[in-house]
Scaffold this active site. Sequence first.
Site, PDB file in Angstrom:
ATOM      1  N   GLY A  90     -36.974  -2.362 -14.240  1.00  0.00           N
ATOM      2  CA  GLY A  90     -38.105  -2.752 -13.387  1.00  0.00           C
ATOM      3  C   GLY A  90     -39.318  -1.882 -13.652  1.00  0.00           C
TER       4      GLY A  90
ATOM      5  N   TYR B 283     -35.914  -7.348   3.531  1.00  0.00           N
ATOM      6  CA  TYR B 283     -36.198  -6.129   2.752  1.00  0.00           C
ATOM      7  C   TYR B 283     -36.124  -4.901   3.649  1.00  0.00           C
ATOM      8  CZ  TYR B 283     -38.880  -3.031  -0.436  1.00  0.00           C
ATOM      9  OH  TYR B 283     -39.301  -2.018  -1.258  1.00  0.00           O
TER      10      TYR B 283
ATOM     11  N   LEU C 291     -32.556   2.496  -7.780  1.00  0.00           N
ATOM     12  CA  LEU C 291     -33.832   1.807  -7.556  1.00  0.00           C
ATOM     13  C   LEU C 291     -33.679   0.294  -7.483  1.00  0.00           C
ATOM     14  CD1 LEU C 291     -34.831   4.663  -8.544  1.00  0.00           C
ATOM     15  CD2 LEU C 291     -36.718   3.498  -9.626  1.00  0.00           C
TER      16      LEU C 291
ATOM     17  N   LEU D 141     -18.708  -1.519  -9.866  1.00  0.00           N
ATOM     18  CA  LEU D 141     -19.294  -0.815 -11.018  1.00  0.00           C
ATOM     19  C   LEU D 141     -18.248   0.026 -11.723  1.00  0.00           C
ATOM     20  CD1 LEU D 141     -22.587   0.956  -9.887  1.00  0.00           C
ATOM     21  CD2 LEU D 141     -22.266  -0.439 -11.930  1.00  0.00           C
TER      22      LEU D 141
ATOM     23  N   ARG E  75     -47.925  -8.882  -5.826  1.00  0.00           N
ATOM     24  CA  ARG E  75     -48.461  -7.738  -5.089  1.00  0.00           C
ATOM     25  C   ARG E  75     -49.972  -7.661  -5.320  1.00  0.00           C
ATOM     26  NH1 ARG E  75     -43.602  -3.295  -5.952  1.00  0.00           N
ATOM     27  NH2 ARG E  75     -43.265  -4.289  -7.949  1.00  0.00           N
TER      28      ARG E  75
ATOM     29  N   ASP F  38     -28.946  -3.032 -14.663  1.00  0.00           N
ATOM     30  CA  ASP F  38     -29.947  -3.978 -14.154  1.00  0.00           C
ATOM     31  C   ASP F  38     -29.464  -5.400 -14.406  1.00  0.00           C
ATOM     32  OD1 ASP F  38     -32.522  -5.428 -13.762  1.00  0.00           O
ATOM     33  OD2 ASP F  38     -33.334  -3.391 -13.704  1.00  0.00           O
TER      34      ASP F  38
END
Length: 315
Positions: A17, A152, A80, A68, A193, A38
Amino acid sequence: MKFQLPKGRYLVSGGAGFIGSHLSEVLIENGCEVVVVDNFITGRPQNIKSLLGRRSFSLVEQDLVSPLKISGQLAGIFHLASPASPVDYAKFPIETLHVGAIGSDNILKLAQEKDCPILVASTSEVYGDPLQHPQQETYWGNVNPIGPRGCYDESKRYMEALTMAYRRVHHVRTRIARIFNTYGPRMRPDDGRVVPNFCKQALANEPVTVFGDGMQTRSFCFVDDLVGGLVQLMGSDHAEPINLGNPQEMTINQFAEKIIRFCKSQSKIQYLPLPQDDPKTRCPDITLAKSILHWEPRVDLDLGLEKTVEYFRTH
Ligand code: NAD
Ligand code: UDP
């Protein structure tokens, strides 16, 4: 950027990202190895193009919501992974909640298994539409859990709670960064954004879309500064959340005018309806970061915008 960080192998979730790719680059520049995990839901392979093929870099293309398995030792984990722009998380609300909850649980378990420190990327959105200004870490926030931003805000609030629980129960060495609006090269032009929108519109001499009356405020931190703060925080043992952002606050009207001037654009401002629950003010109090991490932003907005506008001009 040079840092005093223990050398070793770091895992960066969300490393393809915007922020994660800059962080991965800095870690590699400082002699560390990086494993990026990712699933490219909002990231892009081109962000890590310069790292692919390097011996110190590897990519695991995986959804963090699935269990994982990472072999070998880790010196630390930067977590992140999460859609981050209001347009992205409105498009992927369930994925956003799942990565904040299940993804964070998976990666905190990994930190426990590897016995390594973990930094989780939280957000100023935990303060919601804040009733305290500027926002200090002690403020508990004003969040609408069922509004369009709830997916979020609540995923990050849950992640913070889960992080503290792993610390208290399993003694995992955790750090929580509350990141405020960050900008720079590699933001996706279509992420919705304000920085990519205004740059794109101004460069094309199209109307610059200000939502509401444009009197809401934000402050913008250049990505290099933010990455510096994340690395400093990883190197500390500060357990409580810490704000990382630039306290230079302005209205969105002022920001639109600045970008138009900066791009030497013919664009005019076009006012559009304000999205529901859009915070009216936002500005970090960074007293804690200054005193504990000896960190504060250094890149002037004009310099940061110069680099960012150049990026959008050429991409
Ligand atoms: P971004 O969308 O560019 O990067 C997020 C990355 O996470 C993407 O590469 C995406 O593909 C990956 N990802 C998402 N869900 C995943 C999953 N389930 N499994 C694996 N990978 C997944 O966003 P960004 O601006 O770089 O933000 C990075 C982090 O910083 C996010 O956690 C965000 O909440 C936080 N943050 C960013 C800002 C900002 O202004 N950019 C502000 C506050 C907080
Ligand atoms: N905004 C705007 N025009 C746009 C995009 C965003 O006026 O084209 C406003 C948005 O309403 C918010 C601010 O700019 O008040 C910052 O929005 P962004 O989506 O970048 O992030 P937020 O701070 O809301 O998470």
